[in-house]
Design an enzyme around this catalytic site. Structure first.
Site, PDB file in Angstrom:
ATOM      1  CB  CYS A 255      -1.013  -0.020   1.324  1.00 34.54           C
ATOM      2  SG  CYS A 255      -1.766  -1.775   1.413  1.00 34.54           S
TER       3      CYS A 255
ATOM      4  NE  ARG B  31       4.156   2.056  -1.743  1.00 32.80           N
ATOM      5  CZ  ARG B  31       5.353   1.415  -1.487  1.00 32.80           C
ATOM      6  NH1 ARG B  31       6.297   1.844  -2.496  1.00 32.80           N
ATOM      7  NH2 ARG B  31       5.631   0.463  -0.599  1.00 32.80           N
TER       8      ARG B  31
ATOM      9  CD1 TRP C  54      -2.456  -4.338  -5.141  1.00 35.92           C
ATOM     10  CD2 TRP C  54      -1.718  -5.646  -3.432  1.00 35.92           C
ATOM     11  NE1 TRP C  54      -2.210  -5.334  -5.796  1.00 35.92           N
ATOM     12  CE2 TRP C  54      -1.753  -6.327  -5.183  1.00 35.92           C
ATOM     13  CE3 TRP C  54      -1.330  -6.481  -2.363  1.00 35.92           C
ATOM     14  CZ2 TRP C  54      -1.525  -7.794  -5.066  1.00 35.92           C
ATOM     15  CZ3 TRP C  54      -0.868  -7.716  -2.929  1.00 35.92           C
ATOM     16  CH2 TRP C  54      -1.053  -8.205  -4.151  1.00 35.92           C
TER      17      TRP C  54
ATOM     18  CG  ASN D 141       3.327  -0.680   2.666  1.00 34.59           C
ATOM     19  OD1 ASN D 141       2.449  -1.809   2.412  1.00 34.59           O
ATOM     20  ND2 ASN D 141       4.373  -0.309   2.391  1.00 34.59           N
ATOM     21  N   GLY D 142       2.073  -3.372   4.671  1.00 37.80           N
ATOM     22  CA  GLY D 142       2.761  -4.337   5.572  1.00 37.80           C
ATOM     23  C   GLY D 142       1.710  -5.253   5.950  1.00 37.80           C
TER      24      GLY D 142
ATOM     25  CD  GLU E  94      10.195  -7.046 -19.013  1.00 31.46           C
ATOM     26  OE1 GLU E  94       9.916  -8.182 -18.198  1.00 31.46           O
ATOM     27  OE2 GLU E  94       9.891  -6.308 -18.694  1.00 31.46           O
TER      28      GLU E  94
ATOM     29  CE  LYS F 135       6.669  -4.672 -18.756  1.00 35.01           C
ATOM     30  NZ  LYS F 135       7.443  -4.880 -17.754  1.00 35.01           N
TER      31      LYS F 135
ATOM     32  CD  GLU G  15       3.980  -6.682 -15.788  1.00 34.58           C
ATOM     33  OE1 GLU G  15       4.278  -6.428 -14.697  1.00 34.58           O
ATOM     34  OE2 GLU G  15       4.348  -5.973 -16.730  1.00 34.58           O
TER      35      GLU G  15
ATOM     36  CG  HIS H 109      10.419 -30.691 -27.826  1.00 33.26           C
ATOM     37  ND1 HIS H 109      10.744 -31.887 -28.046  1.00 33.26           N
ATOM     38  CD2 HIS H 109      11.376 -29.862 -27.896  1.00 33.26           C
ATOM     39  CE1 HIS H 109      11.846 -31.926 -28.948  1.00 33.26           C
ATOM     40  NE2 HIS H 109      12.599 -30.723 -28.660  1.00 33.26           N
TER      41      HIS H 109
ATOM     42  CE  LYS I 291       7.434   1.085 -10.853  1.00 31.64           C
ATOM     43  NZ  LYS I 291       7.401  -0.062 -12.249  1.00 31.64           N
TER      44      LYS I 291
HETATM   45  C1  G6P Z   1       6.042  -6.284  -9.218  1.00 33.51           C
HETATM   46  C2  G6P Z   1       6.042  -5.376 -10.627  1.00 33.51           C
HETATM   47  C3  G6P Z   1       6.963  -5.845 -11.534  1.00 33.51           C
HETATM   48  C4  G6P Z   1       8.277  -5.720 -11.021  1.00 33.51           C
HETATM   49  C5  G6P Z   1       8.540  -6.729  -9.853  1.00 33.51           C
HETATM   50  C6  G6P Z   1       9.982  -6.531  -9.030  1.00 33.51           C
HETATM   51  O1  G6P Z   1       5.764  -7.361  -9.581  1.00 33.51           O
HETATM   52  O2  G6P Z   1       4.636  -5.145 -11.087  1.00 33.51           O
HETATM   53  O3  G6P Z   1       7.057  -4.806 -12.846  1.00 33.51           O
HETATM   54  O4  G6P Z   1       9.213  -6.244 -11.976  1.00 33.51           O
HETATM   55  O5  G6P Z   1       7.321  -6.197  -8.848  1.00 33.51           O
HETATM   56  O6  G6P Z   1      10.178  -5.318  -8.572  1.00 33.51           O
HETATM   57  P1  G6P Z   1      11.409  -4.586  -8.115  1.00 33.51           P
HETATM   58  O7  G6P Z   1      10.981  -3.488  -7.624  1.00 33.51           O
HETATM   59  O8  G6P Z   1      11.845  -5.535  -7.268  1.00 33.51           O
HETATM   60  O9  G6P Z   1      12.269  -4.623  -9.453  1.00 33.51           O
END
Ligand code: G6P
Length: 607
Positions: A2, A27, A74, A100-101, A480, A484, A487, A503, A602
């Site tokens: 959060c 967040r 969140w 937060n936590g 990646e 993307k 997501e 396979h 994030k």
């Molecule tokens: C979350 C985000 C991702 C990110 C991952 C690791 O899942 O949605 O985009 O790659 O965390 O985050 P960090 O801050 O450790 O790179």
């Protein structure tokens, strides 16, 4: 995961808090709330939904007052709802908390507090903090908070109001990010700098088990025993405009376009002539020669950056590199000792799994290097060495410049080790250094003309499934690319090692399936062409990504996007930018909430 904000000063608190929450929404954004000390009472306004829903609610009935706390949530414990939203008030309404936590022992605490006559309203773990403060309050907040911290287990960054001291804001912290912003006759708490950056550039880090006591004019810190602690502020030079959209429709697009600068800022200060200087990290021959294994650890895109790094480092350093998901590493009984170099990658520097992995690696005797974007974040502070990526603040949940700068940083580490080990020729080393220095310009070249990428993306926006295939480094980059797309567009996407397609996965290829084929590695062109043919034979559509000079791939695919010619080993940075745009334009066409994709946050500060 959060976001929390707190304000004490001379301005009306509500607008400051709401603005701060908007900056913290990455967040978490399933509910939001603020509380302000209004006269001698604490008034909370909270709601399910995003911060804009809260703004409407506050506008109708704005609490008056110059001290307050705010939260964007969140959900972890208790579904998103008005009542589960923060801030949470104690039963007597005299104490108010944003958190937060995760309070791991909340169930037993709650039972105990209920047995002492304190009724609970929400299903959250966080409400126990407010109730526990009321229960333990002895007239002195500092000694009360010391006792509260003794009883809590789990993780927390919390902002606290107390109606008995209506001009004072309190904060406590353990294992979750919290900075204290020091302004002119006003002070702030925030989950990250961005929320307070328009008011101040001076910050202090609150450490685990510390308490901050803040009025408009003074901030005092205490340890868990109530003893005063002195702290030195530091300056964050990030420009606030970096945390604003600046005319772009989404932060994600803006951050994609910031990559030339982010790469330049990350690479150029470290390339000094033909020498690579990685800040204070000492890569002496003795250190380097003692390394017999490298573990790279991260989550999400950071993990994917690690896989690209593994290819590069193994190729040039001839050291065994394993790349691990942090959440798996912690429970895998990892082969890590004092000859292992552990590289922990994290944009935020606060990801709980990555932090736990770092702590475990240190405990096992490994030397640790953090590749981190956020200054002074937990991972940066706890690692033995830190190599910052200078991407600037990243707000969109889906990382873009965070990822490419991590890859660039890993290239630097790999080249540095190879050079110190004397196993790369001077010619090849210099060639690669030159290529790295040219990356920002090549990314600019891609960004100067994105029409074709947009066209393909919009054509494919209605598809249900997209495969990404590649070999070697291209496979690493395709991981990646698929992430993307998943997501932000909610299209199912899967990355596959091209040679592995036959396979199993090829059975899923049918008319209408899109396969994005990454074909940038010259020694693998022929093999990739066979893989493309195999997809087309099953009526699949192939969009290839290849270099400008590789005409054959274009002739044999259904569509082609070219990347500027560059050394094969550094192409993942360029393909990443194209795949980010591809995902962005698909999501945009589908009308998705690009900066705040559903269910995602994030910075993931729970394990
Ligand atoms: C979350 C985000 C991702 C990110 C991952 C690791 O899942 O949605 O985009 O790659 O965390 O985050 P960090 O801050 O450790 O790179």
């Amino acid at each position: 995961m959060c976001g929390i904000i707190g304000y004490v000063g001379g301005k009306k608190a509500a607008p400051v808090l709401l603005k701060g929450l908007q900056r913290l929404e990455y967040r978490g954004y399933d509910s939001a709330g603020i509380a302000v000390v209004d006269g001698d009472t604490i008034r909370a306004v909270k709601t399910r939904g995003e911060v804009k829903v809260l703004c409407d609610k506050v506008e109708k009935n704005e609490p008056d007052g110059i001290i307050g706390i705010g939260h964007t949530r969140w959900a972890t414990h208790g579904a998103p709802s008005d009542v589960n939203s923060h801030p949470h008030l104690s039963a007597d309404g005299r104490f108010c908390v944003v958190h937060n936590g995760i309070i791991e022992n909340f169930a037993e605490l709650k039972e105990d507090l209920i047995s002492h006559g304190l009724p609970f309203k929400s299903e959250t773990d966080s409400e126990v903090i407010a109730q526990l403060i009321q229960y333990l309050y002895n007239g002195d907040m500092i000694s009360t908070l010391c006792k509260v911290m003794d009883r809590l287990s789990g993780s927390y960054a919390a902002g606290i109001l107390c109606a008995d001291s209506p001009s004072t804001l309190y904060a406590i912290r353990k294992d979750n990010p919290l900075v204290i912003g020091l302004g002119q006759n006003e002070n702030f708490i925030a989950s990250d700098f961005a929320a307070a950056l328009e008011h101040t550039h001076n910050f202090v880090q609150l450490n685990d088990y510390e308490i901050a006591q803040m009025t408009a004019r003074a901030v005092t810190f205490f340890d868990r025993n109530g003893n005063k602690v002195e702290k030195t502020p530091y300056r964050v030079d990030w420009d606030i405009s970096l945390a604003e959209k600046g005319g772009y429709p989404h932060f994600m697009l803006k951050e994609i376009y910031e990559q030339p600068k982010a790469l330049h800022d990350t690479l150029s200060p470290r390339i000094k002539g033909d020498n690579i200087v990685l800040d204070k990290i000492e890569f002496s021959p003795a250190n380097v020669n003692s390394i017999n294994r490298i573990n790279i650890v991260g989550c999400g895109s950071a993990y994917h950056a690690g896989i690209v790094g593994k290819h590069f480092i193994e190729k040039y350093c001839r050291i065994n590199v394993s790349c691990e998901l942090a959440s798996e590493y912690i429970y895998s009984n990892p082969i890590t000792d004092n000859r292992t170099l552990t590289i922990v990658i994290s944009q935020s520097g606060e990801t709980a799994d990555s932090l736990a992995a770092l702590r475990l690696a240190k405990k096992l005797g490994s030397h640790t290097i953090a590749i981190v974007n956020v200054l002074n974040s937990a991972i940066a502070r706890e690692a033995d060495d830190v190599l910052y990526t200078y991407a600037g603040p990243e707000i969109a949940v889906a990382t873009t410049k965070g990822y490419t700068t991590q890859v660039a940083a890993l290239f630097l580490v790999g080249l540095k080790i190879a050079k110190v080990k004397h196993i790369i020729s001077d010619a090849r080393y210099n060639e690669l250094l030159k290529e790295l220095a040219l990356l920002p310009d090549k990314v600019s070249e891609i960004l100067s003309d994105t029409d074709k990428i947009k066209r393909y993306a919009e054509n494919y926006a209605d598809r249900k499934c997209v495969f990404f295939i590649g070999r070697g480094t291209d496979y690493a980059a395709s991981l990646e690319g698929a992430l993307k797309l998943k997501e932000i567009s909610y299209i199912h996407a899967e990355a596959y090692a091209a040679g592995e397609l036959k396979h199993g996965t090829i059975s899923l290829i049918e008319e209408g399936t899109i396969t994005v084929a990454l074909v940038t590695q010259q020694d693998l062109y022929a093999k990739m062409l066979s893989n493309i043919k195999a997809v087309q034979s099953r009526k699949g559509t192939v969009l290839a990504l290849s270099s400008q000079s590789n005409v054959k791939v274009g002739e044999q695919s259904d569509g082609l996007i070219t990347i500027p010619d560059c050394d094969d080993d550094v192409t993942p940075v360029l393909t990443a930018v194209i795949l980010q745009l591809f995902a962005y334009y698909i999501a945009s066409k589908r009308g998705c909430d690009i900066d705040k994709p559903r269910h995602l946050a994030k910075s993931v500060t729970v394990e």
